[in-house]
Write a protein that holds these residues in place. Sequence first.
Motif, short mmCIF file in Angstrom:
data_model
loop_
_atom_site.label_atom_id
_atom_site.label_comp_id
_atom_site.label_asym_id
_atom_site.label_seq_id
_atom_site.Cartn_x
_atom_site.Cartn_y
_atom_site.Cartn_z
N PRO A 45 -0.48 -10.10 -10.25
CA PRO A 45 -1.27 -10.94 -9.33
C PRO A 45 -2.34 -10.09 -8.66
N ALA A 46 -3.42 -10.74 -8.24
CA ALA A 46 -4.54 -10.01 -7.64
C ALA A 46 -4.93 -10.65 -6.32
N ILE A 47 -5.30 -9.81 -5.37
CA ILE A 47 -5.80 -10.25 -4.07
C ILE A 47 -7.23 -9.73 -3.94
N ILE A 48 -8.18 -10.64 -3.82
CA ILE A 48 -9.58 -10.27 -3.62
C ILE A 48 -9.86 -10.28 -2.12
N LEU A 49 -10.13 -9.10 -1.57
CA LEU A 49 -10.43 -8.97 -0.14
C LEU A 49 -11.94 -8.97 0.04
N GLU A 150 3.32 -5.80 1.45
CA GLU A 150 4.75 -6.02 1.69
C GLU A 150 5.23 -7.32 1.06
N ILE A 151 4.40 -8.35 1.08
CA ILE A 151 4.84 -9.63 0.53
C ILE A 151 4.59 -9.72 -0.98
N ALA A 152 3.72 -8.84 -1.51
CA ALA A 152 3.39 -8.89 -2.94
C ALA A 152 3.28 -7.47 -3.48
N PRO A 153 4.39 -6.75 -3.59
CA PRO A 153 4.34 -5.35 -4.02
C PRO A 153 3.84 -5.14 -5.44
N ASP A 154 3.82 -6.19 -6.26
CA ASP A 154 3.32 -6.08 -7.62
C ASP A 154 1.82 -6.33 -7.73
N ALA A 155 1.19 -6.67 -6.61
CA ALA A 155 -0.20 -7.11 -6.65
C ALA A 155 -1.18 -5.94 -6.71
N PRO A 180 -12.81 -0.65 -6.95
CA PRO A 180 -11.63 -0.34 -7.77
C PRO A 180 -10.37 -0.94 -7.15
N PRO A 181 -9.44 -1.41 -7.98
CA PRO A 181 -8.20 -2.02 -7.44
C PRO A 181 -7.35 -1.00 -6.70
N LEU A 182 -6.71 -1.47 -5.64
CA LEU A 182 -5.71 -0.70 -4.91
C LEU A 182 -4.33 -1.21 -5.34
N ASP A 183 -3.42 -0.31 -5.63
CA ASP A 183 -2.08 -0.69 -6.06
C ASP A 183 -1.20 -0.92 -4.84
N ALA A 184 -0.65 -2.14 -4.73
CA ALA A 184 0.18 -2.47 -3.56
C ALA A 184 1.37 -1.53 -3.44
N ALA A 194 -1.78 3.92 8.46
CA ALA A 194 -2.46 4.62 7.37
C ALA A 194 -2.90 3.62 6.29
N ARG A 195 -2.05 2.63 6.04
CA ARG A 195 -2.37 1.60 5.04
C ARG A 195 -3.62 0.82 5.46
N THR A 196 -3.67 0.46 6.73
CA THR A 196 -4.84 -0.28 7.23
C THR A 196 -6.11 0.52 7.03
#
Length: 263
Positions: A45-49, A150-155, A180-184, A194-196
Amino acid sequence: MSPVALRSERMMAFFQVAFTRTFQGSFTALRVAKWGLPQVPPGRPAIILMNHPGWWDGVLILLMMRRFFLDRPGFTPIDAAALEKYRFMKRLGVFGVEQGTPRGAVRFLNTAKQVLADPHHMLWMNAAGRFADVRERPVPLAPGVTRLAEIAPDALIIPQATEYLHWSEKRGEALIAFGPPLDARELLAMDRDARTEHIRAACTAVMDRLAEDAMSRDPQRFEVAVEGRKGMGGFYGTWQYARALLRGQRHDPRHETRGQTGA
């Protein structure tokens, strides 16, 4: 009812065509930076921010889905009160979020988790949670953005930047770029602060690089995703066309052609 159950492919196809025509009447082109073409590997799954500079952002989501992601159902959160005014949008994968309340935040995360349980799905959301100028720094992030891993670790989480501006034509330019994609999973290894900042830095990088291309005013740095209308249009455009026809010339509606500068 779940936004997955409400979403209609027929409605999506209709409004993607309708909104493409609406866009074409107001813009010269939707351009994607050549370095910023989307990189979304299948099977996750992908999240476009997205940043959120203007009203047209919702239209651009449908255009980008049609141009780049036809095989990936997309879903988008918006303010719940606004969605009640445009209830047909629920058939387009749009779901409501109650703004500024703990209950709204919990419901958003639960719905996003449900959407992202399918590896083919995409979640499109504005990173700031509000309209924000492209020059605002530090780049604003809504609190829920940090929780997405946290809710989508595979995203895969993909920053995407948009700018609206005018170059040499009557109608504006819409410029976009994907980072470039970031791996959840990698984000989960960081504490929340740090994540933020890691997500903020990724969003800032793609916005800053797109700004450089925007300032260059060079369409050769971009690929055209959707062609819009060029030229003045109206009476002046008709006169230009007639003059070229009488001279036996090919009519070029562009205000500025290759090698031409000034007015």
